[in-house]
Design an enzyme around this catalytic site. Structure first.
Site, PDB file in Angstrom:
ATOM      1  CG  HIS A  11      -3.405  -5.159   1.947  1.00 48.95           C
ATOM      2  ND1 HIS A  11      -2.746  -4.550   1.802  1.00 48.95           N
ATOM      3  CD2 HIS A  11      -3.524  -6.175   1.886  1.00 48.95           C
ATOM      4  CE1 HIS A  11      -2.651  -5.033   0.332  1.00 48.95           C
ATOM      5  NE2 HIS A  11      -3.131  -5.870   1.012  1.00 48.95           N
TER       6      HIS A  11
ATOM      7  CG  ASP B  74      -1.523  -1.199   1.115  1.00 47.81           C
ATOM      8  OD1 ASP B  74      -2.966  -1.848   0.571  1.00 47.81           O
ATOM      9  OD2 ASP B  74      -2.192  -1.735   2.259  1.00 47.81           O
TER      10      ASP B  74
HETATM   11  N1  LIG Z   1       0.018  -8.531   2.163  1.00 48.55           N
HETATM   12  C1  LIG Z   1       0.456  -7.712   0.660  1.00 48.55           C
HETATM   13  O1  LIG Z   1      -0.036  -6.802   0.300  1.00 48.55           O
HETATM   14  C2  LIG Z   1      -0.763  -8.693  -0.430  1.00 48.55           C
HETATM   15  C3  LIG Z   1      -0.700  -8.924  -1.521  1.00 48.55           C
HETATM   16  C4  LIG Z   1      -0.446 -10.080  -2.298  1.00 48.55           C
HETATM   17  C5  LIG Z   1      -1.178 -10.872  -2.634  1.00 48.55           C
HETATM   18  N2  LIG Z   1      -1.146 -11.547  -1.302  1.00 48.55           N
HETATM   19  C6  LIG Z   1      -1.480 -12.506  -1.311  1.00 48.55           C
HETATM   20  O2  LIG Z   1      -1.149 -13.485  -0.638  1.00 48.55           O
HETATM   21  C7  LIG Z   1      -1.046 -14.974  -1.138  1.00 48.55           C
HETATM   22  C8  LIG Z   1      -0.350 -15.304  -2.087  1.00 48.55           C
HETATM   23  O3  LIG Z   1      -0.491 -14.559  -3.328  1.00 48.55           O
HETATM   24  P1  LIG Z   1       0.411 -15.611  -4.726  1.00 48.55           P
HETATM   25  O4  LIG Z   1      -0.493 -14.569  -5.608  1.00 48.55           O
HETATM   26  O5  LIG Z   1       1.718 -15.659  -4.716  1.00 48.55           O
HETATM   27  O6  LIG Z   1      -0.663 -16.960  -4.602  1.00 48.55           O
HETATM   28  P2  LIG Z   1      -0.204 -18.141  -5.479  1.00 48.55           P
HETATM   29  O7  LIG Z   1      -1.292 -18.954  -5.960  1.00 48.55           O
HETATM   30  O8  LIG Z   1       0.605 -18.014  -7.037  1.00 48.55           O
HETATM   31  O9  LIG Z   1       1.256 -18.491  -4.613  1.00 48.55           O
HETATM   32  C9  LIG Z   1       0.466 -19.229  -2.806  1.00 48.55           C
HETATM   33  C10 LIG Z   1       1.619 -20.003  -2.883  1.00 48.55           C
HETATM   34  O10 LIG Z   1       1.285 -20.964  -1.766  1.00 48.55           O
HETATM   35  C11 LIG Z   1       1.930 -22.008  -1.381  1.00 48.55           C
HETATM   36  N3  LIG Z   1       0.449 -22.367  -0.757  1.00 48.55           N
HETATM   37  C12 LIG Z   1      -0.804 -23.046  -0.241  1.00 48.55           C
HETATM   38  N4  LIG Z   1      -1.152 -23.513   0.707  1.00 48.55           N
HETATM   39  C13 LIG Z   1       0.223 -24.303   1.386  1.00 48.55           C
HETATM   40  C14 LIG Z   1       1.302 -24.353   2.297  1.00 48.55           C
HETATM   41  N5  LIG Z   1      -0.315 -24.643   3.113  1.00 48.55           N
HETATM   42  N6  LIG Z   1       1.498 -24.480   2.724  1.00 48.55           N
HETATM   43  C15 LIG Z   1       2.967 -24.170   2.188  1.00 48.55           C
HETATM   44  N7  LIG Z   1       2.860 -23.248   1.043  1.00 48.55           N
HETATM   45  C16 LIG Z   1       1.569 -23.584  -0.016  1.00 48.55           C
HETATM   46  C17 LIG Z   1       0.921 -23.049  -3.139  1.00 48.55           C
HETATM   47  O11 LIG Z   1       1.529 -23.667  -3.075  1.00 48.55           O
HETATM   48  C18 LIG Z   1       1.645 -21.699  -4.153  1.00 48.55           C
HETATM   49  O12 LIG Z   1       2.668 -21.784  -4.145  1.00 48.55           O
HETATM   50  C19 LIG Z   1      -2.755 -14.677  -1.035  1.00 48.55           C
HETATM   51  O13 LIG Z   1      -3.412 -15.028  -0.041  1.00 48.55           O
HETATM   52  C20 LIG Z   1      -2.537 -13.635  -1.808  1.00 48.55           C
HETATM   53  O14 LIG Z   1      -3.997 -13.010  -1.543  1.00 48.55           O
HETATM   54  C21 LIG Z   1      -1.130 -10.614  -0.486  1.00 48.55           C
HETATM   55  O1  LIG Z   2      -5.348  -7.354  -3.743  1.00 41.87           O
HETATM   56  C1  LIG Z   2      -5.597  -8.670  -3.477  1.00 41.87           C
HETATM   57  O2  LIG Z   2      -6.037  -9.092  -3.941  1.00 41.87           O
HETATM   58  C2  LIG Z   2      -3.601  -8.432  -3.623  1.00 41.87           C
HETATM   59  C3  LIG Z   2      -3.458  -7.730  -1.712  1.00 41.87           C
HETATM   60  O3  LIG Z   2      -3.648  -7.386  -1.166  1.00 41.87           O
HETATM   61  C4  LIG Z   2      -2.986  -6.751  -3.018  1.00 41.87           C
HETATM   62  O4  LIG Z   2      -3.195  -5.006  -2.817  1.00 41.87           O
HETATM   63  O5  LIG Z   2      -2.567  -6.437  -4.751  1.00 41.87           O
END
Ligand SMILES: NC(=O)c1ccc[n+]([C@@H]2O[C@H](COP(=O)([O-])OP(=O)(O)OC[C@H]3O[C@@H](n4cnc5c(N)ncnc54)[C@H](O)[C@@H]3O)[C@@H](O)[C@H]2O)c1
Ligand SMILES: O=C(O)C[C@H](O)C(=O)O
Length: 366
Positions: free
Chosen positions: A222, A195
């Protein structure tokens, strides 16, 4: 010159410290043998970092960037799929950190033992039309299980939670740690850095500045209206028209959705998130190292310092500017003077945030 028997002895000694299916260390000549031997014993200076969900859209670039971080000596990459493939790939980078891969629940404890910092991007991402809260049913259980492992194997580690919905997954982590009797609110941080990264970028565009010169505090949480950019406190000092304020606030609050829609079903922000996660992890490591003046925004317990007087709002968790140090969160800064637009935004943010926090807490307490 080392003789054949000496080299064989060295290989035997190194093997005693390595897991051949997970450790990737080049063993060619005597000098590389020596390096591997030192590192296998944790001999090189630096921190031990684990990434849980390392094979995912965020996990892979995050792993790559952490392998490039000079403060990291050991990097553990854990996932339930493809952990060894990502580990083999990243281990060929000629940077200092030793990389080890861990696949599946049976290797979680080995992945976590001895870690100083654990970063959690494990879980499912959004598709168009979903809110972050729609991810709760799957991601809550994933975060709970991973935090149970942390409580058992590295209870003193700093924990960076990325998995959504952050407004609920951080309270889940806190409850798991409380149950295990190891909760230290200073060491648990929800990552809201993306953010701030977005806010710096969008504000710089409006001001016609280099984004690296701009700092925008973003507080609250967030998700949607809980993301509260404090445009009245931008550095360098500046002012915005009402139209600019509304445009910027809305763009920052909906930055995640902008990416989800552009990716059209192929996930949410991964590359900018990996960048933001590394920026934040690097700040945590600089704090751990004892650097002065490390200040970033993060979603933390309002009682992280154990002082009610330091509580930013009446909510148990809130994203604020925090100073990072040897124990994690060393100081939580007050919100500072808000303008009328921000005061209204704060009330909306608190209303939604309270429910999301409660949902996370009751998931573990039920
Ligand atoms: N905080 C933030 O600003 C922010 C920003 C972007 C995404 N996110 C969040 O981050 C998360 C991941 O996003 P992504 O795009 O990398 O998803 P993705 O699906 O590409 O990757 C997620 C990974 O987690 C793994 N996984 C699933 N269950 C698991 C477990 N029990 N133990 C270990 N690994 C496990 C999967 O195998 C996969 O490799 C999502 O929840 C998304 O919403 C948060
Ligand atoms: O928007 C989402 O679901 C992923 C993450 O929280 C973001 O802000 O990009």
């Amino acid at each position: 010159m080392e003789q054949g028997a000496d080299v064989r002895n060295r290989i035997a000694r190194i093997s005693a410290h390595l897991n051949p299916s997970t450790d990737h260390i080049q063993v060619e000549g005597s000098s590389s043998l020596w390096r591997a031997d030192c590192r296998a014993k944790g001999g090189s200076p630096g921190f031990r970092v684990a990434i849980l969900g390392a094979a995912g859209g965020i996990g892979q670039p995050l792993s790559m960037l952490m392998k490039m971080n000079p403060f990291v000596s050991v990097l553990h990459l854990y996932d339930v799929v493809n952990a060894h493939g990502v580990t083999a790939d990243i281990s060929h980078m000629d940077t200092g950190a030793v990389v080890r891969g861990f696949l599946g629940q049976s290797q979680l404890e080995d992945a976590l033992t001895g870690m100083d910092l654990v970063i959690i991007p494990a879980g499912v991402p959004r598709k168009p039309g979903m809110t972050r809260d729609d991810l709760f049913n799957i991601n809550a259980g994933i975060v709970k299980t991973l935090c149970e492992g942390i409580a058992k194997c590295c209870p003193k580690a700093i924990v960076n939670v990325i998995s959504n919905p952050v407004n609920s997954t951080v309270p889940i982590a806190a409850e798991v740690f409380k149950k295990a009797g190891i909760y230290d609110p200073k060491r648990l941080l929800g990552v809201t850095m993306l953010d701030v990264v977005r806010a710096n970028t969008f504000v710089a565009e409006v001001l016609g500045l280099d984004p690296r010169e701009v700092i925008v505090p973003v507080v609250g949480g967030h998700a949607g209206v809980t993301i509260l950019p404090l445009l009245s406190q931008v550095k360098p000092p500046c002012s915005f028209t009402q139209e600019e304020t509304e445009y910027l606030t809305s763009r920052i609050q909906n930055g995640g959705t902008e990416v989800v829609e552009a990716k059209a079903g192929a996930g949410s922000a991964t590359l900018s998130m990996a960048y933001a996660a590394v920026k934040f992890a690097d700040a945590c490591l600089r704090g751990l190292r004892g650097d002065a003046g490390v200040v970033e925004c993060a979603f933390v317990s309002s009682q992280a310092l154990g002082l009610l007087s330091s509580q930013v709002t009446e909510l148990p968790f809130f994203a604020s500017r925090v100073r990072l140090g040897r124990n994690g969160v060393e100081e939580i800064y007050p919100l500072g003077p808000l303008n009328e637009y921000e005061r209204v935004g704060l009330e909306k943010a608190k209303k939604e945030l309270g429910g999301s926090i409660e949902k996370g807490v009751s998931f573990v307490r039920k």
